[in-house]
Design a protein around this motif. Structure first.
Motif, PDB file in Angstrom:
ATOM      1  N   ARG A   1     -30.715  57.492  -5.887  1.00  0.00           N
ATOM      2  CA  ARG A   1     -29.839  58.462  -5.223  1.00  0.00           C
ATOM      3  C   ARG A   1     -28.367  58.112  -5.482  1.00  0.00           C
ATOM      4  O   ARG A   1     -27.542  58.984  -5.760  1.00  0.00           O
ATOM      5  CB  ARG A   1     -30.129  58.484  -3.722  1.00  0.00           C
ATOM      6  CG  ARG A   1     -29.216  59.396  -2.906  1.00  0.00           C
ATOM      7  CD  ARG A   1     -29.389  60.851  -3.242  1.00  0.00           C
ATOM      8  NE  ARG A   1     -28.600  61.710  -2.372  1.00  0.00           N
ATOM      9  CZ  ARG A   1     -28.405  63.005  -2.548  1.00  0.00           C
ATOM     10  NH1 ARG A   1     -28.983  63.612  -3.561  1.00  0.00           N
ATOM     11  NH2 ARG A   1     -27.675  63.695  -1.711  1.00  0.00           N
ATOM     12  N   VAL A   2     -28.024  56.835  -5.426  1.00  0.00           N
ATOM     13  CA  VAL A   2     -26.658  56.399  -5.700  1.00  0.00           C
ATOM     14  C   VAL A   2     -26.279  56.745  -7.144  1.00  0.00           C
ATOM     15  O   VAL A   2     -25.198  57.289  -7.405  1.00  0.00           O
ATOM     16  CB  VAL A   2     -26.516  54.882  -5.450  1.00  0.00           C
ATOM     17  CG1 VAL A   2     -25.173  54.381  -5.984  1.00  0.00           C
ATOM     18  CG2 VAL A   2     -26.621  54.584  -3.963  1.00  0.00           C
ATOM     19  N   GLU A   3     -27.161  56.444  -8.084  1.00  0.00           N
ATOM     20  CA  GLU A   3     -26.888  56.747  -9.485  1.00  0.00           C
ATOM     21  C   GLU A   3     -26.651  58.244  -9.685  1.00  0.00           C
ATOM     22  O   GLU A   3     -25.768  58.655 -10.442  1.00  0.00           O
ATOM     23  CB  GLU A   3     -28.055  56.280 -10.353  1.00  0.00           C
ATOM     24  CG  GLU A   3     -28.224  54.779 -10.395  1.00  0.00           C
ATOM     25  CD  GLU A   3     -29.451  54.374 -11.190  1.00  0.00           C
ATOM     26  OE1 GLU A   3     -30.069  55.258 -11.808  1.00  0.00           O
ATOM     27  OE2 GLU A   3     -29.785  53.182 -11.208  1.00  0.00           O
ATOM     28  N   TYR A   4     -27.452  59.050  -8.994  1.00  0.00           N
ATOM     29  CA  TYR A   4     -27.307  60.505  -9.116  1.00  0.00           C
ATOM     30  C   TYR A   4     -25.944  60.961  -8.595  1.00  0.00           C
ATOM     31  O   TYR A   4     -25.262  61.766  -9.234  1.00  0.00           O
ATOM     32  CB  TYR A   4     -28.423  61.208  -8.359  1.00  0.00           C
ATOM     33  CG  TYR A   4     -28.246  62.710  -8.310  1.00  0.00           C
ATOM     34  CD1 TYR A   4     -28.579  63.508  -9.402  1.00  0.00           C
ATOM     35  CD2 TYR A   4     -27.703  63.333  -7.183  1.00  0.00           C
ATOM     36  CE1 TYR A   4     -28.389  64.871  -9.378  1.00  0.00           C
ATOM     37  CE2 TYR A   4     -27.513  64.701  -7.145  1.00  0.00           C
ATOM     38  CZ  TYR A   4     -27.859  65.471  -8.242  1.00  0.00           C
ATOM     39  OH  TYR A   4     -27.654  66.817  -8.211  1.00  0.00           O
ATOM     40  N   LEU A   5     -25.528  60.458  -7.442  1.00  0.00           N
ATOM     41  CA  LEU A   5     -24.257  60.884  -6.856  1.00  0.00           C
ATOM     42  C   LEU A   5     -23.082  60.472  -7.742  1.00  0.00           C
ATOM     43  O   LEU A   5     -22.129  61.229  -7.906  1.00  0.00           O
ATOM     44  CB  LEU A   5     -24.098  60.288  -5.450  1.00  0.00           C
ATOM     45  CG  LEU A   5     -25.101  60.766  -4.394  1.00  0.00           C
ATOM     46  CD1 LEU A   5     -24.840  60.070  -3.064  1.00  0.00           C
ATOM     47  CD2 LEU A   5     -25.042  62.278  -4.215  1.00  0.00           C
ATOM     48  N   VAL A   6     -23.149  59.275  -8.320  1.00  0.00           N
ATOM     49  CA  VAL A   6     -22.089  58.823  -9.217  1.00  0.00           C
ATOM     50  C   VAL A   6     -21.994  59.739 -10.425  1.00  0.00           C
ATOM     51  O   VAL A   6     -20.908  60.153 -10.844  1.00  0.00           O
ATOM     52  CB  VAL A   6     -22.340  57.365  -9.651  1.00  0.00           C
ATOM     53  CG1 VAL A   6     -21.392  56.973 -10.778  1.00  0.00           C
ATOM     54  CG2 VAL A   6     -22.179  56.420  -8.467  1.00  0.00           C
ATOM     55  N   SER A   7     -23.146  60.071 -11.018  1.00  0.00           N
ATOM     56  CA  SER A   7     -23.164  60.913 -12.211  1.00  0.00           C
ATOM     57  C   SER A   7     -22.757  62.345 -11.899  1.00  0.00           C
ATOM     58  O   SER A   7     -22.000  62.967 -12.640  1.00  0.00           O
ATOM     59  CB  SER A   7     -24.561  60.881 -12.835  1.00  0.00           C
ATOM     60  OG  SER A   7     -24.653  61.799 -13.904  1.00  0.00           O
ATOM     61  N   LYS A   8     -23.250  62.870 -10.775  1.00  0.00           N
ATOM     62  CA  LYS A   8     -23.038  64.278 -10.448  1.00  0.00           C
ATOM     63  C   LYS A   8     -21.599  64.567 -10.041  1.00  0.00           C
ATOM     64  O   LYS A   8     -21.005  65.560 -10.450  1.00  0.00           O
ATOM     65  CB  LYS A   8     -23.995  64.672  -9.317  1.00  0.00           C
ATOM     66  CG  LYS A   8     -23.833  66.093  -8.798  1.00  0.00           C
ATOM     67  CD  LYS A   8     -24.306  67.115  -9.793  1.00  0.00           C
ATOM     68  CE  LYS A   8     -24.213  68.530  -9.229  1.00  0.00           C
ATOM     69  NZ  LYS A   8     -24.638  69.530 -10.219  1.00  0.00           N
TER      70      LYS A   8
END
Length: 403
Positions: A379-386
């Motif tokens: 979830r953290v990786e997704y928020l950083v990328s998004k």
């Protein structure tokens, strides 16, 4: 009449016209009508353009457009090593339905991968794998146009945005021998110049196009993070998107995810039965030529980032958005790296940063985010990328969301 331009657009348009009128400025605007050409999408491939450089880079007027890292360090550097084929980052897969065609595709694609990995001085003197025959009348061969993904491997058609093409191909595209084909393009309801030109170039060169990653990460990939199968990526992305409304700031983030297919070619692709018409178009084009190349070889060929795929195309590249230190032809010892002088390693280092998420050892890989099929770390990786936020901001948000 088109939509009126706002003041910002008018300012850009005025500046472009001023640059065109300035003989000392490198920008040139090619006006087809002034050159005696009818309004035609194929004019961008017309030899009357008289390109001053050996390579021509293409983008659709409505994009999508990609970064300097992707286009210059990824795409242009790859083209310099493969100037005899079309090079791009927006491939489409054509699905074969007959067992005969599938078998030939598997064997010939693997041969294509082997040739690229052999890295034999631009493949001079190498016997390239044959094209797969398509027999519409005798074998009733039919193919499907796969517009659901942009695969690194087994792509058969390159969409124009982000493509590189040697200027010598322009004369062939507009050769009188292909007048009937060009006329068919402008009269077809979908105006399929993209698949027509890409297929034509592959037959002229006798080879498949080459592809590069159209999105580049500025975060150094070390391989320490756990890599998931493509199936897991799909399930996790769906789960992440289902929770999209749980984290957004109206002043900074958008609540609705943006899908690339909905943002370009609106006037054409929204036509009724668009998909069916595109599929009919590719079958007509392949029927005209009688064969199709074995498919593109992904940027990650022969590296640890080439992964087997269990649905669809046989291989995929993970990560989908690599950092420049993973691109083989940019790094010493990588496939293609010896065919041209390497970039200064300092250039690559300028565009690669250490992964801040590696510091968060307390964010375990396996704990489930809100009991769903994704981890808190994912979830953290997704928020950083998004949302292009810092890892610390994303970590704080996840902790608040899932106490």
């Amino acid at each position: 009449a088109g939509k009126p331009m706002d003041s910002k657009q008018q300012s850009y348009a005025t500046k472009l016209l001023q640059w065109d009128e300035d003989s000392s400025h490198p920008l040139r605007i090619f006006f087809s009508l002034e050159e005696g050409l009818a309004n035609n999408l194929l004019n961008r491939y017309h030899p009357k353009l008289k390109p001053k450089n050996e390579v021509v880079m293409y983008f659709d007027d409505d994009g999508p457009f990609w970064s300097k890292e992707a286009m210059v360090y990824g795409g242009f550097e790859l083209w310099k090593r493969n100037s005899n084929v079309q090079v791009g980052g927006f491939p489409r897969n054509i699905r074969f339905l007959s067992d005969r065609m599938k078998s030939l595709e598997r064997a010939n694609l693997q041969r294509g991968i082997d040739i690229v990995v052999e890295d034999a001085d631009g493949y001079v003197g190498v016997d390239h794998p044959p094209f797969t025959p398509l027999c519409r009348n005798t074998a009733r061969d039919h193919v499907e146009y796969n517009y659901f993904s942009f695969p690194d491997f087994a792509g058969h058609v390159l969409l124009p945005s982000g493509t590189f093409l040697h200027r010598n191909f322009l004369c062939f595209i507009w050769h009188p021998a292909f007048a009937e084909l060009r006329q068919w393009v402008v009269t077809h309801k979908t105006m399929p110049d993209d698949m027509t030109v890409s297929t034509l170039i592959s037959h002229l060169s006798g080879r498949a196009p080459r592809t590069f990653p159209r999105e580049i990460s500025n975060t150094r990939h070390t391989g320490r993070r756990r890599r998931l199968s493509s199936a897991n990526y799909v399930m996790e992305d769906r789960a992440v998107l289902q929770n999209e409304t749980t984290f957004f700031d109206q002043n900074r983030f958008t609540q609705s995810p943006q899908y690339p297919e909905s943002s370009h070619r609106r006037l054409l692709w929204k036509q009724k039965n668009w998909g069916g018409m595109r599929e009919e178009a590719i079958n007509s084009i392949l029927g005209y030529f009688g064969s199709i190349h074995p498919g593109t070889v992904g940027w990650c060929a022969s590296t640890p980032h080439q992964k087997k795929n269990h649905r669809g195309v046989p291989f995929v590249c993970h990560p989908e958005k690599p950092s420049l230190n993973l691109i083989p032809w940019l790094n010493e010892g990588g496939v293609g790296s010896t065919q041209c002088p390497l970039l200064d390693p300092a250039i690559i280092e300028q565009h690669v940063q250490d992964d801040p998420l590696e510091k968060f050892d307390d964010l375990c890989f396996d704990c489930k985010y809100k009991g769903m099929n994704i981890s808190c770390r994912k979830r953290v990786e997704y928020l950083v990328s998004k949302y292009d936020i810092s890892a610390l901001e994303a970590k704080t948000a996840v902790i608040k969301e899932d106490p």
